[in-house]
Motif scaffolding. Sequence first.
Motif, PDB file in Angstrom:
ATOM      1  N   PHE A 271       0.839  -1.194   0.000  1.00  0.00           N
ATOM      2  CA  PHE A 271       0.000   0.000   0.000  1.00  0.00           C
ATOM      3  C   PHE A 271       0.875   1.246   0.000  1.00  0.00           C
ATOM      4  CE2 PHE A 271      -2.333   3.375   2.206  1.00  0.00           C
ATOM      5  CZ  PHE A 271      -3.554   3.361   1.536  1.00  0.00           C
ATOM      6  N   THR A 272       0.567   2.175  -0.895  1.00  0.00           N
ATOM      7  CA  THR A 272       1.272   3.450  -0.973  1.00  0.00           C
ATOM      8  C   THR A 272       0.361   4.572  -0.507  1.00  0.00           C
ATOM      9  OG1 THR A 272       2.589   2.664  -2.850  1.00  0.00           O
ATOM     10  CG2 THR A 272       2.503   5.044  -2.489  1.00  0.00           C
ATOM     11  N   VAL A 273       0.813   5.303   0.494  1.00  0.00           N
ATOM     12  CA  VAL A 273       0.023   6.369   1.118  1.00  0.00           C
ATOM     13  C   VAL A 273       0.066   7.625   0.259  1.00  0.00           C
ATOM     14  CG1 VAL A 273      -0.173   7.862   3.149  1.00  0.00           C
ATOM     15  CG2 VAL A 273       0.546   5.469   3.418  1.00  0.00           C
ATOM     16  N   SER A 274      -1.105   8.246   0.060  1.00  0.00           N
ATOM     17  CA  SER A 274      -1.138   9.563  -0.581  1.00  0.00           C
ATOM     18  C   SER A 274      -1.631  10.651   0.364  1.00  0.00           C
ATOM     19  CB  SER A 274      -1.995   9.539  -1.843  1.00  0.00           C
ATOM     20  OG  SER A 274      -3.332   9.191  -1.548  1.00  0.00           O
ATOM     21  N   ALA A 275      -2.435  10.294   1.376  1.00  0.00           N
ATOM     22  CA  ALA A 275      -2.910  11.276   2.360  1.00  0.00           C
ATOM     23  C   ALA A 275      -3.252  10.567   3.659  1.00  0.00           C
ATOM     24  CB  ALA A 275      -4.122  12.034   1.828  1.00  0.00           C
ATOM     25  N   VAL A 276      -3.087  11.291   4.769  1.00  0.00           N
ATOM     26  CA  VAL A 276      -3.329  10.772   6.107  1.00  0.00           C
ATOM     27  C   VAL A 276      -4.186  11.770   6.871  1.00  0.00           C
ATOM     28  CG1 VAL A 276      -2.278   9.935   8.254  1.00  0.00           C
ATOM     29  CG2 VAL A 276      -1.037   9.714   6.084  1.00  0.00           C
ATOM     30  N   VAL A 277      -5.183  11.277   7.605  1.00  0.00           N
ATOM     31  CA  VAL A 277      -5.978  12.109   8.514  1.00  0.00           C
ATOM     32  C   VAL A 277      -6.016  11.416   9.868  1.00  0.00           C
ATOM     33  CG1 VAL A 277      -8.227  13.133   9.010  1.00  0.00           C
ATOM     34  CG2 VAL A 277      -7.413  13.027   6.650  1.00  0.00           C
ATOM     35  N   GLU A 278      -5.512  12.102  10.888  1.00  0.00           N
ATOM     36  CA  GLU A 278      -5.569  11.610  12.263  1.00  0.00           C
ATOM     37  C   GLU A 278      -6.532  12.481  13.058  1.00  0.00           C
ATOM     38  OE1 GLU A 278      -2.833  11.708  16.266  1.00  0.00           O
ATOM     39  OE2 GLU A 278      -1.797  11.390  14.345  1.00  0.00           O
ATOM     40  N   ILE A 279      -7.505  11.854  13.738  1.00  0.00           N
ATOM     41  CA  ILE A 279      -8.471  12.596  14.550  1.00  0.00           C
ATOM     42  C   ILE A 279      -8.408  12.072  15.980  1.00  0.00           C
ATOM     43  CG2 ILE A 279     -10.869  13.309  14.837  1.00  0.00           C
ATOM     44  CD1 ILE A 279     -11.313  12.839  11.890  1.00  0.00           C
ATOM     45  N   PRO A 280      -7.847  12.854  16.901  1.00  0.00           N
ATOM     46  CA  PRO A 280      -7.806  12.418  18.297  1.00  0.00           C
ATOM     47  C   PRO A 280      -9.212  12.224  18.864  1.00  0.00           C
ATOM     48  CG  PRO A 280      -6.303  14.265  17.919  1.00  0.00           C
ATOM     49  CD  PRO A 280      -7.153  14.133  16.686  1.00  0.00           C
ATOM     50  N   SER A 281      -9.405  11.151  19.598  1.00  0.00           N
ATOM     51  CA  SER A 281     -10.694  10.846  20.231  1.00  0.00           C
ATOM     52  C   SER A 281     -11.857  10.935  19.250  1.00  0.00           C
ATOM     53  CB  SER A 281     -10.948  11.792  21.419  1.00  0.00           C
ATOM     54  OG  SER A 281      -9.945  11.664  22.395  1.00  0.00           O
ATOM     55  N   ALA A 282     -11.626  10.479  18.026  1.00  0.00           N
ATOM     56  CA  ALA A 282     -12.697  10.501  17.024  1.00  0.00           C
ATOM     57  C   ALA A 282     -13.881   9.667  17.466  1.00  0.00           C
ATOM     58  CB  ALA A 282     -12.173   9.996  15.685  1.00  0.00           C
ATOM     59  N   SER A 283     -13.613   8.601  18.201  1.00  0.00           N
ATOM     60  CA  SER A 283     -14.659   7.716  18.721  1.00  0.00           C
ATOM     61  C   SER A 283     -14.734   7.839  20.236  1.00  0.00           C
ATOM     62  CB  SER A 283     -14.366   6.264  18.335  1.00  0.00           C
ATOM     63  OG  SER A 283     -15.226   5.379  19.021  1.00  0.00           O
ATOM     64  N   ARG A 284     -15.957   7.759  20.778  1.00  0.00           N
ATOM     65  CA  ARG A 284     -16.126   7.747  22.226  1.00  0.00           C
ATOM     66  C   ARG A 284     -15.900   6.361  22.817  1.00  0.00           C
ATOM     67  NH1 ARG A 284     -21.428  11.586  23.409  1.00  0.00           N
ATOM     68  NH2 ARG A 284     -20.550  13.521  22.539  1.00  0.00           N
ATOM     69  N   LEU A 285     -15.708   5.374  21.966  1.00  0.00           N
ATOM     70  CA  LEU A 285     -15.511   4.014  22.453  1.00  0.00           C
ATOM     71  C   LEU A 285     -14.072   3.807  22.901  1.00  0.00           C
ATOM     72  CD1 LEU A 285     -17.435   1.984  19.725  1.00  0.00           C
ATOM     73  CD2 LEU A 285     -18.234   2.576  22.038  1.00  0.00           C
ATOM     74  N   ARG A 286     -13.927   3.123  24.031  1.00  0.00           N
ATOM     75  CA  ARG A 286     -12.639   2.641  24.500  1.00  0.00           C
ATOM     76  C   ARG A 286     -12.766   1.127  24.650  1.00  0.00           C
ATOM     77  NH1 ARG A 286     -12.615   7.098  23.161  1.00  0.00           N
ATOM     78  NH2 ARG A 286     -11.742   8.939  24.199  1.00  0.00           N
ATOM     79  N   TRP A 287     -11.644   0.422  24.587  1.00  0.00           N
ATOM     80  CA  TRP A 287     -11.714  -1.034  24.494  1.00  0.00           C
ATOM     81  C   TRP A 287     -10.763  -1.691  25.474  1.00  0.00           C
ATOM     82  CZ3 TRP A 287     -15.162  -3.169  20.928  1.00  0.00           C
ATOM     83  CH2 TRP A 287     -15.744  -2.245  20.042  1.00  0.00           C
ATOM     84  N   SER A 288     -11.132  -2.876  25.910  1.00  0.00           N
ATOM     85  CA  SER A 288     -10.276  -3.667  26.785  1.00  0.00           C
ATOM     86  C   SER A 288      -9.075  -4.193  26.008  1.00  0.00           C
ATOM     87  CB  SER A 288     -11.063  -4.839  27.370  1.00  0.00           C
ATOM     88  OG  SER A 288     -11.448  -5.741  26.331  1.00  0.00           O
ATOM     89  N   ALA A 289      -8.108  -4.714  26.738  1.00  0.00           N
ATOM     90  CA  ALA A 289      -6.967  -5.368  26.094  1.00  0.00           C
ATOM     91  C   ALA A 289      -7.468  -6.563  25.284  1.00  0.00           C
ATOM     92  CB  ALA A 289      -5.957  -5.813  27.136  1.00  0.00           C
ATOM     93  N   PRO A 290      -6.813  -6.871  24.171  1.00  0.00           N
ATOM     94  CA  PRO A 290      -7.326  -7.917  23.280  1.00  0.00           C
ATOM     95  C   PRO A 290      -6.991  -9.322  23.749  1.00  0.00           C
ATOM     96  CG  PRO A 290      -5.305  -7.009  22.383  1.00  0.00           C
ATOM     97  CD  PRO A 290      -5.631  -6.190  23.601  1.00  0.00           C
ATOM     98  N   ALA A 291      -7.895 -10.236  23.411  1.00  0.00           N
ATOM     99  CA  ALA A 291      -7.601 -11.665  23.447  1.00  0.00           C
ATOM    100  C   ALA A 291      -7.416 -12.072  21.994  1.00  0.00           C
ATOM    101  CB  ALA A 291      -8.747 -12.442  24.089  1.00  0.00           C
ATOM    102  N   PHE A 292      -6.215 -12.462  21.622  1.00  0.00           N
ATOM    103  CA  PHE A 292      -5.892 -12.664  20.219  1.00  0.00           C
ATOM    104  C   PHE A 292      -6.549 -13.914  19.654  1.00  0.00           C
ATOM    105  CE2 PHE A 292      -2.173 -10.204  21.777  1.00  0.00           C
ATOM    106  CZ  PHE A 292      -2.437  -9.044  21.058  1.00  0.00           C
ATOM    107  N   SER A 293      -6.913 -13.827  18.398  1.00  0.00           N
ATOM    108  CA  SER A 293      -7.544 -14.955  17.712  1.00  0.00           C
ATOM    109  C   SER A 293      -6.578 -16.138  17.619  1.00  0.00           C
ATOM    110  CB  SER A 293      -7.969 -14.522  16.302  1.00  0.00           C
ATOM    111  OG  SER A 293      -8.370 -15.641  15.544  1.00  0.00           O
ATOM    112  N   ARG A 294      -7.102 -17.318  17.838  1.00  0.00           N
ATOM    113  CA  ARG A 294      -6.270 -18.525  17.711  1.00  0.00           C
ATOM    114  C   ARG A 294      -5.893 -18.801  16.263  1.00  0.00           C
ATOM    115  NH1 ARG A 294      -9.266 -23.130  16.218  1.00  0.00           N
ATOM    116  NH2 ARG A 294     -11.527 -22.840  16.198  1.00  0.00           N
ATOM    117  N   PHE A 295      -6.548 -18.115  15.332  1.00  0.00           N
ATOM    118  CA  PHE A 295      -6.246 -18.312  13.909  1.00  0.00           C
ATOM    119  C   PHE A 295      -5.076 -17.443  13.444  1.00  0.00           C
ATOM    120  CE2 PHE A 295     -10.756 -19.449  14.268  1.00  0.00           C
ATOM    121  CZ  PHE A 295     -10.741 -20.709  13.689  1.00  0.00           C
TER     122      PHE A 295
END
Length: 303
Positions: A271-295
């Motif tokens: 993948f070749t990047v042409s533009a980037v947009v970063e939005i701090p706190s764009a989502s109100r959701l926060r998430w727990s630490a992951p349990a990684f997929s066995r796959f």
Amino acid sequence: MAVDVYHEGERAAQRRSGLLDQGGFSARAIQRAIPAVARDFLAQQVMLVLGATDAEGRVWATLLSGPPGFLRAEDDTTLAVAALPAPGDPLRSRLGEPTPVGMLAIEASSRRRMRMNGRSTPVAGGLRVALEQVYANCPKYIQKREPHPEQAAPGEPVTSSALSPYQRELLSRADTFFVATADRDGDVDASHRGGNPGFVQVLSGTTLRWPDYVGNAMFNTLGNLEVNPAAGLLFLDWTTGTTVQLTGTARTDWGQAAAGSLPGAQRVVDFTVSAVVEIPSASRLRWSAPAFSRFNPPLPTAS
């Protein structure tokens, strides 16, 4: 064999992989109506990944979120979405007019996901999407996480043409991202990619590579790339709600030279990047630490 739901790029990708028959079998899952069990699933969701093109024809992926019920099946072929992208999101203005969209409703806590493609029209505070394709995907490569909302307003967007040091670090430890692509006619698809942290290789400030693992043989993403290299990626900082959106072009390397060095890879995507947009706190959701997929395949060992 019901392969008529696929366009020429998807069929080409299936042939290149030797999975045309399996792709035909998987096509049976694609329908236009929302199954009854899917209505209940949608009503419980708190996030939706949406892909679309902007006014310049660039493809982006964005995140919409809300309390359970913000997604609602109005009837068998219509989805109401009571949310819009954060201010400064590259798709916010685009969704103010009718446009093709690809959507992925994903429930990380149960590793369930549902894909929907159709035509979006704006309504007060959200969207109404006339669906053309509806289908579920398997739970492979989804990391299990539990969401919780926080009261936080989105920050000011930061735009650039290359990845910052923070963004490079975030992407290099990612275990999940989302990819949007479009076919030759502009129909859009949104999909999930997952693996162990580090499965996305940040080769430079403008170049990424990731392995393509065994999937459902539909080849919606790679099939679109066969006919249209435009793509958009969405990465999340699961602890802060910050989003990093990339748009650019992607190319599938079908040879074994690159894939052979990555465990589990059937091929790789550059993948070749042409533009980037970063939005701090764009989502109100926060998430727990992951349990990684066995796959998740292992990462290559250091030489």
